[in-house]
Design a protein around this motif. Sequence first.
Motif, PDB file in Angstrom:
ATOM      1  N   MET A 457       0.837  -1.196   0.000  1.00 11.89           N
ATOM      2  CA  MET A 457       0.000   0.000   0.000  1.00 11.89           C
ATOM      3  C   MET A 457       0.876   1.251   0.000  1.00 11.89           C
ATOM      4  O   MET A 457       1.587   1.534   0.958  1.00 11.89           O
ATOM      5  N   ARG A 458       0.787   2.015  -1.090  1.00  9.20           N
ATOM      6  CA  ARG A 458       1.555   3.252  -1.236  1.00  9.20           C
ATOM      7  C   ARG A 458       0.648   4.469  -1.154  1.00  9.20           C
ATOM      8  O   ARG A 458      -0.569   4.377  -1.354  1.00  9.20           O
ATOM      9  N   LYS A 459       1.238   5.599  -0.872  1.00  6.86           N
ATOM     10  CA  LYS A 459       0.474   6.845  -0.796  1.00  6.86           C
ATOM     11  C   LYS A 459      -0.202   7.117  -2.135  1.00  6.86           C
ATOM     12  O   LYS A 459       0.420   7.015  -3.188  1.00  6.86           O
ATOM     13  N   GLY A 460      -1.478   7.454  -2.077  1.00  4.64           N
ATOM     14  CA  GLY A 460      -2.244   7.732  -3.288  1.00  4.64           C
ATOM     15  C   GLY A 460      -2.897   6.521  -3.901  1.00  4.64           C
ATOM     16  O   GLY A 460      -3.717   6.667  -4.816  1.00  4.64           O
ATOM     17  N   TRP A 479     -11.483   3.712  -1.179  1.00  8.33           N
ATOM     18  CA  TRP A 479     -10.587   4.393  -0.246  1.00  8.33           C
ATOM     19  C   TRP A 479      -9.345   4.884  -0.978  1.00  8.33           C
ATOM     20  O   TRP A 479      -8.930   4.285  -1.975  1.00  8.33           O
ATOM     21  N   GLU A 480      -8.735   5.922  -0.437  1.00  8.00           N
ATOM     22  CA  GLU A 480      -7.441   6.404  -0.944  1.00  8.00           C
ATOM     23  C   GLU A 480      -6.439   6.410   0.200  1.00  8.00           C
ATOM     24  O   GLU A 480      -6.713   6.955   1.284  1.00  8.00           O
ATOM     25  N   ALA A 481      -5.277   5.806  -0.032  1.00 10.82           N
ATOM     26  CA  ALA A 481      -4.234   5.758   0.997  1.00 10.82           C
ATOM     27  C   ALA A 481      -3.607   7.132   1.161  1.00 10.82           C
ATOM     28  O   ALA A 481      -3.204   7.769   0.186  1.00 10.82           O
ATOM     29  N   LEU A 482      -3.504   7.595   2.396  1.00 12.98           N
ATOM     30  CA  LEU A 482      -2.956   8.921   2.675  1.00 12.98           C
ATOM     31  C   LEU A 482      -1.455   8.891   2.895  1.00 12.98           C
ATOM     32  O   LEU A 482      -0.822   9.943   2.989  1.00 12.98           O
TER      33      LEU A 482
END
Length: 506
Positions: A457-460, A479-482
């Motif tokens: 899981m990476r940002k964005g 969802w979007e990873a912050l």
Amino acid sequence: MEGAERGSEIQIPQTRRLPDFSQSVKLKYVKLGYHYLMTHLFTLCLVPLMAVLLVEASRLSPEDIRQLWLQLQCNLVSIMACSVFLVFGATVYFMSRPRPVYLVDFACYRPASELEVPFNKFMEHSRLKGDFDDSSLEFQRKILERSGLGEETYFPKAMHYIPPCPSMAAAREEAEEVMFGALDILFKNTNFNPKNIGILVVNCSLFNPTPSLSAMIVNKYNLRGNIKSFNLGGMGCSAGVIALDLAKDMLQVHRKTYAVVVSTENITQNWYFGNKKSMLIPNCLFRVGGSAVLLSNKSGDRRRAKYKLLHVVRTHRGADDTAFRCVYQEQDDTGKTGVSLSKDLMAIAGGALKANITTLGPLVLPISEQLLFFFNLISKNLFDEKVKKPYIPDFKLAFNHFCIHAGGRGVIDELEKNLKLLPENVEASRMTLHRFGNTSSSSIWYELAYTEAKGRMRKGNRVWQIAFGSGFKCNSAVWEALRYVKPSPNNAWDDCIHKYPVHILD
């Protein structure tokens, strides 16, 4: 001669395959180029326009600039009116826009190892119970072999006894162990005081005691008296997304507070002891599991939150009688209660999925895919005989990770096929089914935990959680990873992530 003729016959199809392969590669890169072109079309058009404006501005003399300034001074009233209008409009926009919902953290319950139920133990207990005839036993054995489940899934304590003791007390004990186990991990990982919970939503489809499961949590953690608590029952495996949607709506109304969503299912009192084939399938697939999710609408929590909720899309096909009855709790001819799964289940799920992605697509797909879908729709209406297949958008361009409800091997296979996903896109779903079985509404959280445990899981990155449930419903959450998301302590996969992915036999 015969050998030469046979050789030539074999060589012909081989020489024909190469152009097909190269053609498919060319089409792939053409489509990829088209996607990038449409995605950055606005930027490509804006850059030349800005260049022209800069060139024209550089040609203005000081006298031209002075004349322009004088004209602006003469129209001071108009400028002030426009400024007031813009400020008012901006204020209304920022005050009325939805408040962001952040996922601070979540936890999944992992039962004790003594509750594991390998296949041989499952079949041995089924034989010793004496309720199943030989045909039913053989049917369960075949379902287990083809299910995609592994040997380390879990049953509640009551089902390990011979004979089983599915009492109300045992069902409460299972519910408490799962819910409190997940919540304890969540509160410990986040250093969160349960008294700060303003909204509590619990979903469990088949076990709804009095007092409710949500009341059990309020009592256990001594939650505050003005908490907004909800208990959702009978809504199937997609109820986790429904509970999430309810919590999201409540967070739009109540400012600066926290919401906790608990998703689980109860096995103890819902084991089927009859011989009706359609009711035996849930026995083979459903296992113990549950999740707890901490949500916040506080802007200050963005820094520590893992994800931001972008969209929730819900589709209900209950108006159709066939869809309504495809997952149905009832009694068989001998009076034994169970959940019957219709043979039309996959077809109905496909129709619900189509309706769901029709709404979700415009919200998440890049403009390139939306245009292709639109042109295909127009062509199908104008030239119905020539355009037979509808265009399936490439959702891999919209999402980095897919959490497909681990309802069974057939569910995952169908979505992989219909959405044209790659094996790596459905890896989290298959491995969750193998390791934990069908944990109902919480399965999508075990899948997200798997992705985190793998360090992917990476940002964005965008995540699509999609689940199906009785009624019949298909629900999606995006969802979007912050940030770069690391697995939280006590991740459900801690003890076994190094062994996955595993190969699942056909």
